[in-house]
Design a protein around this motif. Sequence first.
Motif, mmCIF file in Angstrom:
data_model
loop_
_atom_site.group_PDB
_atom_site.id
_atom_site.type_symbol
_atom_site.label_atom_id
_atom_site.label_comp_id
_atom_site.label_asym_id
_atom_site.label_seq_id
_atom_site.Cartn_x
_atom_site.Cartn_y
_atom_site.Cartn_z
ATOM 1 N N GLU A 73 0.829 -1.205 0.000
ATOM 2 C CA GLU A 73 0.000 0.000 0.000
ATOM 3 C C GLU A 73 0.856 1.245 0.000
ATOM 4 O OE1 GLU A 73 -3.558 2.137 2.570
ATOM 5 O OE2 GLU A 73 -2.670 0.277 3.257
ATOM 6 N N VAL A 74 1.887 1.272 0.869
ATOM 7 C CA VAL A 74 2.775 2.438 0.928
ATOM 8 C C VAL A 74 3.544 2.573 -0.372
ATOM 9 C CG1 VAL A 74 4.761 3.437 2.086
ATOM 10 C CG2 VAL A 74 2.981 2.286 3.427
ATOM 11 N N GLN A 75 4.058 1.436 -0.907
ATOM 12 C CA GLN A 75 4.802 1.482 -2.158
ATOM 13 C C GLN A 75 3.936 2.005 -3.286
ATOM 14 O OE1 GLN A 75 5.871 -2.348 -3.644
ATOM 15 N NE2 GLN A 75 7.246 -1.551 -5.221
ATOM 16 N N PHE A 76 2.692 1.530 -3.356
ATOM 17 C CA PHE A 76 1.795 1.960 -4.425
ATOM 18 C C PHE A 76 1.490 3.443 -4.335
ATOM 19 C CE2 PHE A 76 -2.600 2.848 -5.681
ATOM 20 C CZ PHE A 76 -2.541 2.528 -7.022
ATOM 21 N N SER A 124 -8.541 -1.473 3.763
ATOM 22 C CA SER A 124 -7.956 -0.139 3.625
ATOM 23 C C SER A 124 -7.129 -0.042 2.349
ATOM 24 C CB SER A 124 -7.087 0.166 4.849
ATOM 25 O OG SER A 124 -6.393 1.373 4.679
ATOM 26 N N PHE A 125 -6.364 -1.085 2.072
ATOM 27 C CA PHE A 125 -5.537 -1.087 0.865
ATOM 28 C C PHE A 125 -6.393 -1.048 -0.393
ATOM 29 C CE2 PHE A 125 -3.808 -3.712 -2.572
ATOM 30 C CZ PHE A 125 -2.722 -2.930 -2.928
ATOM 31 N N LEU A 126 -7.450 -1.886 -0.428
ATOM 32 C CA LEU A 126 -8.304 -1.930 -1.614
ATOM 33 C C LEU A 126 -8.991 -0.593 -1.856
ATOM 34 C CD1 LEU A 126 -9.880 -5.501 -1.251
ATOM 35 C CD2 LEU A 126 -8.108 -4.756 -2.846
ATOM 36 N N LEU A 127 -9.419 0.065 -0.748
ATOM 37 C CA LEU A 127 -10.060 1.371 -0.897
ATOM 38 C C LEU A 127 -9.079 2.391 -1.459
ATOM 39 C CD1 LEU A 127 -12.487 3.202 -0.459
ATOM 40 C CD2 LEU A 127 -11.715 3.578 1.893
ATOM 41 N N SER A 128 -7.849 2.425 -0.880
ATOM 42 C CA SER A 128 -6.842 3.370 -1.375
ATOM 43 C C SER A 128 -6.478 3.052 -2.820
ATOM 44 C CB SER A 128 -5.581 3.288 -0.501
ATOM 45 O OG SER A 128 -5.883 3.643 0.822
#
Length: 286
Positions: A24-27, A255-259
């Motif tokens: 998530e942070v990398q993306f 959270s990752f999918l939403l972001s």
Amino acid sequence: MNDLQAASQLELHLLVEPFNPQHEVQFQEHVCIRACRSIRRSSTDPFRTVLTSLLSCSTNQARLTVSLSSSQVFKGQPVSLSCEDSSGWTVRRNTSEGDTSQCGVRWGRPENSSCNISFMVPKHTGVYWCESREGGTSNSINISVSDGPVILQSPVLPVMEGHEVTLSCRTKKNSSNPRAGFSKDGSFIRTEPEGLMTIQHVSRSDEGLYRCTMSDGESPPSWLSVTGRPTTTPPTSSSFSGPTSSSSPSSVSASFLLSFGVLVLLVLLVLLVLLVRRCIHQKPEG
């Protein structure tokens, strides 16, 4: 390969790879930074400002920390400010004199993502924060520098609701009479014989502007900030047995999918804007 093509390849890589919370942070950093740079190079139309602002918000990964334990200090004290969990971020400030600038420009000595001030003076009073090249910002910290005889020591970071906090009224020299009167938002609270006022079970109503008065004089105002309790599940008795994740895999995944979804939509919007502009420029003249 241009920035948007590189970002698209990373999106496809994350889609086929098994879920990893670190992705998530990398993306966010990769897609947001590259897309923002592409928008800046594309044109000067109004879409650029809006899209850059939206994408920059997602790169907010830095956290500003300070070597001080109190938001109010006497003149001459050194201070070190650091942008943690970041690379390439700089410390900036907005002083009481209306000067907004970054560390190394007329003040401070920059070192990587940190800033050192060897001798604080009253003109250093202001709000400090970290900022990235793309416009992302961290939390902010208020620092007040006094040349007077009395200061009010209060936490430099927000106090959690339900916790206890102690405000300390101090003088430059050791006073034989530490007795101090405390006030909040201009209203007198009480007098403490030792110059220490403790607030138990802090609540939002305790947030405000505090002062203290001693026989040597009055302190400058000091802002006490209160933050809400975290909404995570209370820790169990084995919480300190070792490093643990702050949230469950399912909540992190959501959270990752939403972001991921929001950022994909923003990138698609960027591509659409660029495509429309290209079509307009390539349209043959009548």
